[in-house]
Every structure is written in C-alpha cells, then in structure tokens.
Design an enzyme around this catalytic site. Structure first.
Site, PDB file in Angstrom:
ATOM      1  N   SER A  23      65.683   1.146  23.226  1.00 50.96           N
ATOM      2  CA  SER A  23      67.091   1.502  23.447  1.00 50.96           C
ATOM      3  C   SER A  23      67.964   0.248  23.544  1.00 50.96           C
ATOM      4  CB  SER A  23      67.260   2.419  24.655  1.00 50.96           C
ATOM      5  OG  SER A  23      66.493   2.053  25.764  1.00 50.96           O
TER       6      SER A  23
ATOM      7  N   GLY B 218      63.675  -2.381  27.135  1.00 49.42           N
ATOM      8  CA  GLY B 218      63.223  -3.757  26.961  1.00 49.42           C
ATOM      9  C   GLY B 218      62.708  -3.938  25.546  1.00 49.42           C
ATOM     10  N   LEU B 219      62.476  -5.168  25.187  1.00 44.24           N
ATOM     11  CA  LEU B 219      62.014  -5.477  23.836  1.00 44.24           C
ATOM     12  C   LEU B 219      60.602  -4.950  23.584  1.00 44.24           C
ATOM     13  CD1 LEU B 219      63.337  -9.142  23.498  1.00 44.24           C
ATOM     14  CD2 LEU B 219      64.197  -7.109  22.314  1.00 44.24           C
TER      15      LEU B 219
ATOM     16  N   LYS C  11      56.791  -1.695  28.547  1.00 39.70           N
ATOM     17  CA  LYS C  11      57.366  -0.393  28.907  1.00 39.70           C
ATOM     18  C   LYS C  11      56.306   0.702  28.932  1.00 39.70           C
ATOM     19  CE  LYS C  11      60.183  -0.570  25.456  1.00 39.70           C
ATOM     20  NZ  LYS C  11      59.702  -1.870  24.941  1.00 39.70           N
TER      21      LYS C  11
END
EC number: 2.7.1.25
Length: 185
Positions: free
Chosen positions: A86, A13-14, A19
């Site tokens: 990623s 995720g951004l 995260k």
C-alpha cells in the site's frame, strides 16, 4: 476472552520488510481470543485483484478492495490483519477514513527496514530484478513508497525481533481497549 468487535490492523511497508511474517505472528497470537483473518497482499492479488497491474491507479484499486473486504470482516467481529505494501499515503488514509466512519478501529503499522537491508534479504529475488531493470514499477526502486508520517505503530524489522514487533502491536491494541490484558499477554 477478547472483545467481540472487530478491528483492522493495516501493515504497510516495502517488499520484504516483514509484513507477512508479523501478520502470521499476530494471527497465531490473536486467534485464541477472537476470529482473525489475514489479507496478505500477495494472496489478494492472486484471488481478488487478478488483472490489476502496478500503475498507481491499479495499486490504489487493490488497496480499496483490501480495505473493503477488511471492513466487511471487521464489521462482523473479525480481527483483520491486512498486510500489503500500500505505497500511497492517500490510499491508506482513505481506507482508515472509511473504517473509522463505519465505527471500526483502525491501526496502521509501519513495518520498516532500510532499502539496503531489503536488497540484502531479497527473499523473492525481486530487488535484484528491479535494480537490473527487469522489473518495472517496483515500489521502493522504480516506483515511490510514501512512508507513513504518523503510524500508530512502527516495527523496525532490521533490528526488532518478530516477538518485539508482536508485543508492540499487542500493547497498542491493549491500550486502545481492543484487547483485554489476557489476550495481550
């Protein structure tokens, strides 16, 4: 007690989506039933991927390195939680493929929040710099982020609590037989 085989939870995720927050909650919950290791993107860049920049090639190499370490740990019974932006679908697919070829369960978790929410959060001040043109190659602003088409779990961090996201991941692990009912509770 949980199962002895390892697995990989891949949080993507951004920046600022949550995260790291979710990975800490997962580690805290899972650590009582199995060995757990978090591979946080910021820490990996400091220790394992020092010298890599933010070109597509460097980002892909960073993801490959995280994936390699994750496989090594999971092969030895560790529950691995990889939390890294990623940004490229092909890199994530490669990490999944290599894990599954090695017989290691892989769960992709998309931690998602709308860009305007991330800009408002901007805990590290990175979006402000990127939007001002002071930070090149910033994923989601000046570099692409390829959202997963079919993640195993999606956590909407703008509306889901950390606990709700944690429960969603644990339930997925339980359904896949990666945790027993006691460890998932």
């Amino acid at each position: 007690m949980g199962r002895s085989a390892g697995f990989i939870l891949w949080l993507t995720g951004l920046s600022g989506a949550g995260k790291s927050t979710l990975s800490r909650a997962l580690r805290a919950h899972l650590a009582s039933s199995m060995p757990v290791e978090v591979l946080d993107g910021d820490e990996v860049r400091t220790w394992l991927s020092r010298g890599l920049g933010f070109t597509r090639e460097d980002r892909e190499e960073n993801v490959r390195r995280i994936g390699h370490v994750a496989r090594l740990l999971a092969k030895h019974g560790v529950g691995v939680i990889a939390a890294a932006i990623s940004p490229y679908a092909s890199s994530r697919a490669e990490v999944r493929r290599l894990a599954e070829e090695a017989g290691i369960p892989f769960v992709e978790i998309y931690v998602q929040a709308p860009l305007d929410v991330l800009i408002a959060r901007d805990v590290k001040g990175l979006y402000k710099k990127a939007l001002a043109g002071e930070l090149a190659h910033f994923t989601g602003v000046s570099d692409p982020y390829e959202a997963p088409d079919a993640p195993d779990v999606t956590v909407h961090s703008d509306v889901d609590t950390v606990e709700a996201g944690l429960w969603r991941v644990l339930e997925t692990l339980r359904k896949r037989g990666l945790l027993d009912a006691a460890a998932a509770a």
